[in-house]
Design a protein around this motif. Structure first.
Motif, PDB file in Angstrom:
ATOM      1  N   GLU A   1      -6.944   1.303  -5.015  1.00 17.73           N
ATOM      2  CA  GLU A   1      -8.117   1.491  -5.879  1.00 17.73           C
ATOM      3  C   GLU A   1      -7.834   2.547  -6.955  1.00 17.73           C
ATOM      4  O   GLU A   1      -8.275   2.423  -8.094  1.00 17.73           O
ATOM      5  CB  GLU A   1      -9.341   1.850  -5.027  1.00 17.73           C
ATOM      6  CG  GLU A   1     -10.668   1.855  -5.773  1.00 17.73           C
ATOM      7  CD  GLU A   1     -10.908   0.629  -6.693  1.00 17.73           C
ATOM      8  OE1 GLU A   1     -10.541  -0.507  -6.303  1.00 17.73           O
ATOM      9  OE2 GLU A   1     -11.436   0.806  -7.811  1.00 17.73           O
ATOM     10  N   TYR A   2      -7.057   3.584  -6.597  1.00 19.16           N
ATOM     11  CA  TYR A   2      -6.685   4.590  -7.609  1.00 19.16           C
ATOM     12  C   TYR A   2      -5.854   3.930  -8.718  1.00 19.16           C
ATOM     13  O   TYR A   2      -6.082   4.167  -9.909  1.00 19.16           O
ATOM     14  CB  TYR A   2      -5.867   5.729  -6.974  1.00 19.16           C
ATOM     15  CG  TYR A   2      -5.129   6.541  -8.003  1.00 19.16           C
ATOM     16  CD1 TYR A   2      -5.805   7.481  -8.787  1.00 19.16           C
ATOM     17  CD2 TYR A   2      -3.769   6.322  -8.251  1.00 19.16           C
ATOM     18  CE1 TYR A   2      -5.145   8.187  -9.774  1.00 19.16           C
ATOM     19  CE2 TYR A   2      -3.100   7.030  -9.235  1.00 19.16           C
ATOM     20  CZ  TYR A   2      -3.781   7.956  -9.989  1.00 19.16           C
ATOM     21  OH  TYR A   2      -3.144   8.645 -10.977  1.00 19.16           O
ATOM     22  N   ARG A   3      -4.902   3.078  -8.315  1.00 22.48           N
ATOM     23  CA  ARG A   3      -4.011   2.479  -9.321  1.00 22.48           C
ATOM     24  C   ARG A   3      -4.772   1.513 -10.232  1.00 22.48           C
ATOM     25  O   ARG A   3      -4.529   1.455 -11.434  1.00 22.48           O
ATOM     26  CB  ARG A   3      -2.819   1.810  -8.641  1.00 22.48           C
ATOM     27  CG  ARG A   3      -1.833   2.872  -8.158  1.00 22.48           C
ATOM     28  CD  ARG A   3      -0.577   2.316  -7.577  1.00 22.48           C
ATOM     29  NE  ARG A   3      -0.744   2.024  -6.173  1.00 22.48           N
ATOM     30  CZ  ARG A   3      -0.349   0.925  -5.599  1.00 22.48           C
ATOM     31  NH1 ARG A   3       0.240  -0.012  -6.293  1.00 22.48           N
ATOM     32  NH2 ARG A   3      -0.534   0.735  -4.316  1.00 22.48           N
TER      33      ARG A   3
ATOM     34  N   ARG B   1       0.012   7.692  -1.053  1.00 23.82           N
ATOM     35  CA  ARG B   1      -0.175   8.738  -2.073  1.00 23.82           C
ATOM     36  C   ARG B   1      -0.979   8.222  -3.266  1.00 23.82           C
ATOM     37  O   ARG B   1      -1.642   8.971  -3.956  1.00 23.82           O
ATOM     38  CB  ARG B   1       1.188   9.242  -2.568  1.00 23.82           C
ATOM     39  CG  ARG B   1       1.886  10.156  -1.580  1.00 23.82           C
ATOM     40  CD  ARG B   1       3.321  10.343  -1.980  1.00 23.82           C
ATOM     41  NE  ARG B   1       3.956   9.045  -2.186  1.00 23.82           N
ATOM     42  CZ  ARG B   1       5.103   8.838  -2.834  1.00 23.82           C
ATOM     43  NH1 ARG B   1       5.737   9.850  -3.358  1.00 23.82           N
ATOM     44  NH2 ARG B   1       5.613   7.630  -2.951  1.00 23.82           N
ATOM     45  N   HIS B   2      -0.859   6.909  -3.522  1.00 30.58           N
ATOM     46  CA  HIS B   2      -1.560   6.323  -4.664  1.00 30.58           C
ATOM     47  C   HIS B   2      -2.214   5.034  -4.197  1.00 30.58           C
ATOM     48  O   HIS B   2      -1.665   3.946  -4.397  1.00 30.58           O
ATOM     49  CB  HIS B   2      -0.577   6.022  -5.806  1.00 30.58           C
ATOM     50  CG  HIS B   2       0.257   7.196  -6.179  1.00 30.58           C
ATOM     51  ND1 HIS B   2       1.608   7.290  -5.892  1.00 30.58           N
ATOM     52  CD2 HIS B   2      -0.069   8.352  -6.798  1.00 30.58           C
ATOM     53  CE1 HIS B   2       2.066   8.446  -6.331  1.00 30.58           C
ATOM     54  NE2 HIS B   2       1.074   9.105  -6.876  1.00 30.58           N
TER      55      HIS B   2
ATOM     56  N   HIS C   1      -7.976   1.778 -10.982  1.00 31.46           N
ATOM     57  CA  HIS C   1      -8.784   2.643 -11.855  1.00 31.46           C
ATOM     58  C   HIS C   1      -7.898   3.232 -12.970  1.00 31.46           C
ATOM     59  O   HIS C   1      -8.257   3.213 -14.154  1.00 31.46           O
ATOM     60  CB  HIS C   1      -9.416   3.750 -11.010  1.00 31.46           C
ATOM     61  CG  HIS C   1     -10.146   4.767 -11.824  1.00 31.46           C
ATOM     62  ND1 HIS C   1     -11.365   4.519 -12.404  1.00 31.46           N
ATOM     63  CD2 HIS C   1      -9.797   6.033 -12.195  1.00 31.46           C
ATOM     64  CE1 HIS C   1     -11.750   5.583 -13.087  1.00 31.46           C
ATOM     65  NE2 HIS C   1     -10.818   6.513 -12.980  1.00 31.46           N
ATOM     66  N   ALA C   2      -6.722   3.723 -12.564  1.00 33.41           N
ATOM     67  CA  ALA C   2      -5.814   4.342 -13.544  1.00 33.41           C
ATOM     68  C   ALA C   2      -5.372   3.314 -14.590  1.00 33.41           C
ATOM     69  O   ALA C   2      -5.260   3.638 -15.781  1.00 33.41           O
ATOM     70  CB  ALA C   2      -4.593   4.930 -12.825  1.00 33.41           C
TER      71      ALA C   2
ATOM     72  N   GLU D   1       0.836  -1.207   0.000  1.00 32.17           N
ATOM     73  CA  GLU D   1       0.000   0.000   0.000  1.00 32.17           C
ATOM     74  C   GLU D   1       0.872   1.258   0.000  1.00 32.17           C
ATOM     75  O   GLU D   1       1.900   1.323   0.671  1.00 32.17           O
ATOM     76  CB  GLU D   1      -0.914  -0.019   1.240  1.00 32.17           C
ATOM     77  CG  GLU D   1      -2.061   0.969   1.215  1.00 32.17           C
ATOM     78  CD  GLU D   1      -2.968   0.847  -0.010  1.00 32.17           C
ATOM     79  OE1 GLU D   1      -3.256   1.898  -0.609  1.00 32.17           O
ATOM     80  OE2 GLU D   1      -3.369  -0.271  -0.385  1.00 32.17           O
TER      81      GLU D   1
END
Ligand SMILES: Cc1cc2nc3c(=O)[nH]c(=O)nc-3n(C[C@H](O)[C@H](O)[C@H](O)COP(=O)(O)OP(=O)(O)OC[C@H]3O[C@@H](n4cnc5c(N)ncnc54)[C@H](O)[C@@H]3O)c2cc1C
Length: 297
Positions: A269-271, A265-266, A273-274, A262
């Motif tokens: 779930e953000y990664r 900063r990122h 999605h990205a 984990e």
């Protein structure tokens, strides 16, 4: 042979792959820790930070046979000593060129090599993500002989002791290729999330790998299969709705992958999605998907 660091580190400077693997074998049989040195962009900072350096270094700069790249009717072969700068304008390999252009600064691209990327095996390494999508083969040499292995196996096991990566080999492109990357300030940080996508119009398939989400470059095989029949392989195009669906399938596939530790900063779930957004964009770029077309589906 020279010594460094007040005589505590022996420096070998072979002129051929044979001499390099012989030096590795000699140091290993003497029970001494030995490291290969290519461009030094990863190794030199690591050695500076370490309390003690290795007993021996084998510097590969003089091994000219590692700095060759070439093409046959079916394959591209890139020597371990080839730098990102050598690759960034290579018209026969548009995906490799695009990947190389995203790496670091001009100074890093001038020094950093293909063999160094494989030796470091950083799970976010740009080249590794591209080579995974390309199903590349890694060629290795030891004093005992040569072998080759698929990139996925290589990343699982790494090189054997005393082994040197000599080159990577992959199929010649048979369709558009691209590499997209989300990163911090260029030249100073590795990719946060990246995506390599290759269209193979001969075998009628899309090959895609995402970096920065899983513990290594992640091939999204279910997503690749899920859109295969929706591409018009005669024209090499697909409706925009298929690109969007591909992005969703990629995000689903990434949710099932073993995650990187984990990073506040990122977040994971953000990664994920990205990764889906980059994959949809890469698909649209390579298969000419027109935004707005095919919305009825
Ligand atoms: C400021 C900065 C920015 C960077 N930006 C990026 C970036 O944007 N994207 C990215 O992917 N990377 C980036 N990097 C990492 C680095 O540039 C790459 O991993 C590069 O490919 C390493 O190659 P090198 O030749 O410098 O390797 P070296 O530092 O010489 O070696 C790295 C490792 O590989 C081993 N090795 C070297 N050659 C071989 C071989 N032939 N066979 C087996 N093992 C070998 C070495 O022993 C060592 O363990 C960056 C690094 C820095 C310092």
């Amino acid at each position: 042979m020279t010594t460094l660091g007040g005589g505590s580190t022996v420096l070998h400077r072979p002129g051929t792959v044979g001499e390099a693997v012989a030096s590795l074998a000699a140091e290993a049989s003497a029970g001494r820790q030995v490291r290969l040195l290519a461009g030094g962009t990863d190794l030199v900072p690591a050695l500076r930070a370490a309390v003690r350096g290795p007993a021996a270094i084998v510097a590969l700069r003089r091994v000219l046979e590692l700095r060759v790249r070439g093409a046959s009717a079916d394959t591209l072969t890139v020597g371990a000593g080839v730098t990102y700068a050598d690759l960034e304008g290579w018209s026969l390999a548009p995906g490799l060129a695009a990947t190389s252009r995203t790496v670091g600064s001009a100074q890093i691209r001038n020094c950093g090599t293909v063999g160094g990327a494989l030796g470091s095996a950083n799970p976010r390494g740009d080249l590794l993500t591209f080579l995974s999508a390309a199903d590349a083969e890694v060629l290795l040499a030891t004093a005992g002989g040569n072998r080759s292995t698929g990139i996925a196996d290589y990343l699982r096991t790494g090189p054997d002791p005393g082994e040197l990566v000599t080159a990577v080999r992959m199929a010649r492109p048979s369709g558009p290729q691209t590499y997209l990357k989300i990163g911090g300030r260029q030249a100073a940080f590795p990719a946060v999330v990246s995506c390599a996508l290759l269209v193979d119009r001969v075998r009628e398939r899309v090959c895609c790998a995402v970096g920065g989400v899983a513990t290594g470059p992640w091939r999204v095989a279910t997503a690749e299969r899920g859109v295969r029949d929706e591409v018009d392989w005669v024209t090499g195009t697909a409706p925009a709705a298929v690109a969007r669906r591909f992005g969703q399938l990629v995000a689903e596939a990434l949710r099932g992958a073993p995650p990187l530790p984990e990073d506040p900063r990122h977040p994971a779930e953000y990664r994920v999605h990205a990764g889906g957004v980059l994959a949809a964009r890469a698909f649209a770029r390579c298969l000419g998907a027109v935004p707005g077309a095919g919305r009825s589906g």
